[in-house]
Scaffold this motif. Structure first.
Motif, short mmCIF file in Angstrom:
data_model
loop_
_atom_site.label_atom_id
_atom_site.label_comp_id
_atom_site.label_asym_id
_atom_site.label_seq_id
_atom_site.Cartn_x
_atom_site.Cartn_y
_atom_site.Cartn_z
N THR A 17 0.74 -1.04 -0.30
CA THR A 17 0.13 -0.10 0.01
C THR A 17 0.87 1.30 -0.04
O THR A 17 0.32 2.30 -0.46
CB THR A 17 -0.86 -0.03 1.24
OG1 THR A 17 -0.23 -0.24 2.43
CG2 THR A 17 -1.92 -1.16 1.09
N ARG A 18 2.08 1.05 0.44
CA ARG A 18 2.96 2.58 0.69
C ARG A 18 3.30 2.87 -0.93
O ARG A 18 3.85 4.03 -1.10
CB ARG A 18 4.20 2.24 1.41
CG ARG A 18 3.78 2.10 3.08
CD ARG A 18 5.02 2.29 3.79
NE ARG A 18 5.61 1.04 3.85
CZ ARG A 18 6.80 0.71 4.38
NH1 ARG A 18 7.44 1.51 5.34
NH2 ARG A 18 7.60 -0.54 4.59
N PHE A 19 3.13 2.20 -1.89
CA PHE A 19 3.55 2.37 -3.18
C PHE A 19 2.40 2.52 -4.21
O PHE A 19 2.52 2.72 -5.29
CB PHE A 19 4.58 1.44 -3.80
CG PHE A 19 5.91 1.43 -3.32
CD1 PHE A 19 6.75 2.50 -4.23
CD2 PHE A 19 6.38 0.92 -2.10
CE1 PHE A 19 8.05 2.56 -3.79
CE2 PHE A 19 7.62 1.18 -2.02
CZ PHE A 19 8.49 1.89 -2.56
N LYS A 28 4.45 -5.33 -5.42
CA LYS A 28 5.46 -4.42 -4.91
C LYS A 28 6.99 -5.08 -5.21
O LYS A 28 7.92 -4.47 -5.45
CB LYS A 28 5.39 -4.05 -3.40
CG LYS A 28 5.60 -5.12 -2.55
CD LYS A 28 5.45 -4.64 -1.22
CE LYS A 28 5.42 -5.83 -0.16
NZ LYS A 28 5.51 -5.42 1.18
N ASP A 134 11.64 -6.85 0.46
CA ASP A 134 11.60 -5.31 0.59
C ASP A 134 12.96 -4.84 1.10
O ASP A 134 13.33 -3.73 0.95
CB ASP A 134 10.53 -5.03 1.76
CG ASP A 134 9.19 -5.01 1.30
OD1 ASP A 134 8.75 -5.40 0.23
OD2 ASP A 134 8.27 -4.69 2.09
N SER A 171 9.81 0.69 14.53
CA SER A 171 9.75 -0.17 13.31
C SER A 171 10.31 -1.55 12.91
O SER A 171 10.40 -2.09 11.95
CB SER A 171 10.18 0.94 12.18
OG SER A 171 9.54 2.03 12.29
N SER A 259 9.86 1.50 1.55
CA SER A 259 9.52 2.96 1.67
C SER A 259 9.88 3.68 0.34
O SER A 259 11.25 3.01 -0.27
CB SER A 259 10.28 3.45 2.93
OG SER A 259 11.66 3.54 2.51
N LYS A 260 9.27 4.67 0.04
CA LYS A 260 9.77 5.43 -1.29
C LYS A 260 11.23 5.66 -1.19
O LYS A 260 11.89 5.88 -2.09
CB LYS A 260 8.86 6.26 -1.56
CG LYS A 260 7.31 5.97 -1.93
CD LYS A 260 6.56 7.33 -1.95
CE LYS A 260 5.06 6.87 -2.54
NZ LYS A 260 4.08 6.52 -1.28
#
Length: 288
Positions: A17-19, A28, A134, A171, A259-260
């Motif tokens: 969802t972060r992308f 992703k 990731d 995190s 993360s972006k």
């Protein structure tokens, strides 16, 4: 436990969802860093460690991952016909013939622990690796190779860790333990996403694990934790009651491509050493 690690589990069922919107219809893990998707970097790291069976725990709309590692007859025939041997070799190298890819569905997004549990019947009683795509890890010696070497020496479950700042503890899974050997910690506990004041150390777990098959029994007995999910961290804490678990401060650089910002950092660094584009890209960056 077996002394050779031949199987790796890749939990790839997440929604990314972060992308969004990039990941609305594409996994992703198929995001490219220069010209290779994240999942391929992860599989190459596993292959460099001698792992030959790749187990992907997938979800809906993840077919692109299966297609990527499948044979592309039409593409190969086209490249062969046009005598593009370098590209043909490149395509065939994605999944060498000695490597097997297996896919199992995670029917619900119930956490990393549950994703690992989905692979139980394929692992049986072997120790195995878990790799989260990731986390793109870049080391002179591939990080999973470093960890397999440590496993073969200590014959214990082992987690990849790195130093984190206090504010980052929310995190990470954070270990509690003592330095046992060079870059090796013997765990006495592990906590999922603690507040900085409650973090037992400054060593956070990254997306690399080698685990005893006993972990499956412990995943089955834990209760849902953070986010209502079955946390692998909680299962590892439970596993400590049965066997030694170590943590290894790997040698290398981690890019958080979940993360972006981490993804962009990886793209820049990898582009600056890519033989085709490094010179032109370096010159371009000087003009910014």
């Amino acid at each position: 436990m077996n002394t050779t690690i031949t199987k790796a589990v890749f939990p790839v069922a997440g929604l990314g969802t972060r992308f969004l919107p990039a990941t609305k219809a594409s996994p992703k893990e198929m995001l490219n860093v220069v010209d290779k998707p994240l999942i391929q970097y992860a599989v190459e790291e596993a292959m460099a460690a001698g792992i030959t069976e790749m187990i992907f725990v997938t979800g809906r709309s993840k077919r692109a991952i299966e297609d990527h590692f499948d044979k592309a007859y039409e593409l190969e025939a086209e490249l062969e016909a046009k005598n593009k041997q370098d590209l043909l070799a490149l395509v065939r190298s994605i999944k060498p013939s000695h490597v097997d890819c297996v896919y199992v569905r995670q029917p619900e997004a119930l956490g990393l622990g549950h994703a690992v549990l989905c692979a139980e019947k394929l692992i049986r009683d072997e120790a195995f690796a878990v790799i989260l795509a990731d986390d793109l890890l870049d080391g002179k010696v591939p990080v999973m190779k470093q960890m397999v070497d440590k496993y073969q020496h200590y014959r214990s479950s082992i987690l990849g860790v790195e130093k984190i700042s206090p504010e980052q503890s929310k995190s990470y899974g954070v270990i509690d333990g003592k330095l046992f050997d060079e870059r090796i910690y013997k765990l006495s506990g592990i906590v999922e996403k603690p507040a900085p004041a409650d973090a037992p150390s400054n060593m956070g777990v990254v997306g690399r694990y080698i685990l005893s098959s006993r972990i499956f029994d412990h995943i089955k007995t834990i209760k849902p934790g953070a986010g209502g999910e079955l946390q692998l961290t909680d299962a590892i804490q439970s596993l400590l009651s049965q066997e030694q678990v170590l943590a290894y401060e790997y040698e290398g650089v981690r890019y958080d491509c979940g993360s972006k910002l981490g993804y962009l950092k990886a793209t820049v660094d990898f582009a600056l050493r890519h033989p085709e584009v490094k010179d032109g890209f370096s010159e371009f960056l000087k003009t910014r």
